[in-house]
Scaffold this active site. Structure first.
Site, PDB file in Angstrom:
ATOM      1  N   MET A  30      11.810  -8.583   3.742  1.00 23.41           N
ATOM      2  CA  MET A  30      11.055  -7.988   4.851  1.00 23.41           C
ATOM      3  C   MET A  30      10.572  -6.593   4.472  1.00 23.41           C
ATOM      4  SD  MET A  30      12.664  -9.451   8.344  1.00 23.41           S
ATOM      5  CE  MET A  30      14.030  -8.328   8.500  1.00 23.41           C
ATOM      6  N   HIS A  34      14.918  -1.788  -1.414  1.00 17.04           N
ATOM      7  CA  HIS A  34      15.947  -0.909  -1.978  1.00 17.04           C
ATOM      8  C   HIS A  34      16.595  -1.625  -3.158  1.00 17.04           C
ATOM      9  CE1 HIS A  34      18.674  -3.556   0.147  1.00 17.04           C
ATOM     10  NE2 HIS A  34      18.113  -3.260   1.310  1.00 17.04           N
ATOM     11  N   HIS A  37      17.366  -5.395  -2.931  1.00 23.30           N
ATOM     12  CA  HIS A  37      16.211  -6.261  -3.184  1.00 23.30           C
ATOM     13  C   HIS A  37      15.878  -6.286  -4.676  1.00 23.30           C
ATOM     14  CE1 HIS A  37      15.234  -4.752   1.046  1.00 23.30           C
ATOM     15  NE2 HIS A  37      15.306  -6.054   1.225  1.00 23.30           N
TER      16      HIS A  37
END
Ligand code: AMP
Length: 277
Positions: A30, A34, A37
């Site tokens: 989404m 950071h 991810h």
């Protein structure tokens, strides 16, 4: 790096890639990317010919009153991160256009109402519906999900297995801040005091692991100790639950694989964490 904004263009990109014999790895996100991810993106980069990162704040997985409107969005920064990480395509459909108008809902009943599903009863149907659609339009061979959202990972695996979706779901370890807080796009909502109190989720889980190591087997006893730690930090507990890692069914006596899952609110921010015990 291609930036793709419609489902049709994504499907066409994927069709060509597969005709050329390329494997496709997908990392659904989404945005507000950071290190958590990025760890998924790096793994997917290594394991596939082509890498697609999807960035879509999925309205279907937010209930009215949740943080859909204020969820952090920073496309420019996210595109720079995905570009540096070597993504071949970023699929970022316009808000709403990817999830409006359809009537079909994909649901994994039972599992979708446990744990986070008790306080967020429509959340997982929103996730599975959009993730199934992402699998279809990206034609991914492998898709990468974080253990940070453990219930989501288990439910997506179950959907893929039940519907024989031709994608391999790869679970990836939770990436943490140096003090142990699980990285999350929502951590930026925390003020300094909440940030410290939020650490009690991790402390609670470490205490649970310590108790199991010591030989304690009653789940209830362990859960109560974790709750005490969360209460002492003045968190509002949603649940503390020891479950089977494949079914998410509650475990009373620990004598095999088990996972502790925790959700609590620090101020207005809801945090989750989990680990094996
Ligand atoms: P989100 O953008 O929050 O929907 O997350 C996208 C993917 O990244 C999901 O599969 C998450 O489980 C995963 N993820 C989020 N935070 C972390 C983390 N701290 N460590 C590992 N994976 C994460």
């Amino acid at each position: 790096m291609d930036i793709i904004r419609s489902a049709d263009s994504m499907a066409e990109w994927s069709r060509k890639a597969r005709l050329a014999g390329k494997t496709i790895g997908l990392v659904p996100t989404m945005g507000a990317l950071h290190q958590g991810h990025i760890s998924l993106i790096n793994k997917a980069r290594r394991e596939n010919d082509l890498l697609v990162v999807s960035i879509f704040v999925n309205p279907l997985q937010f209930a009215p009153g949740e943080d859909y409107a204020r969820y952090p969005r920073d496309e420019e920064r996210d595109l720079s991160i995905t570009g540096k990480a070597g993504a071949d395509a970023v699929f970022t459909p316009d808000a709403g256009s990817f999830s409006e108008g359809e009537k079909t809902i994909i649901s994994v009943p039972g599992m979708n109402k446990l744990l986070c599903g008790e306080s967020r009863p429509t959340h997982f149907d929103g996730v599975t519906t959009v993730v199934a659609k992402l699998f279809n339009v990206t034609g991914a061979n492998k898709a990468y999900f974080g253990e940070k959202d453990f219930q989501q990972l288990v439910i997506v695996k179950r959907m893929v297995s039940d519907l024989r979706i031709p994608v391999e779901v790869v679970g990836c370890p939770t990436i943490r801040e140096s003090d142990g807080l699980a990285m999350s796009s929502r951590n930026r909502y925390l003020d300094a005091d909440e940030r410290i109190r939020g650490l009690s989720l991790r402390s609670g889980i470490l205490e649970a692991q310590r108790m199991v190591k010591e030989g304690i087997r009653e789940a209830n006893k362990i859960e109560e100790s974790v709750k005490k730690i969360l209460n002492e930090a003045n968190l509002t507990i949603d649940y503390v639950s020891i479950c089977h890692p494949d079914t998410l069914n509650k475990i009373d006596h620990l004598d095999g694989p088990a996972r502790i899952l925790v959700a609590a609110k620090v101020g207005k921010t809801r945090l989750i964490d989990n680990d094996s015990v």
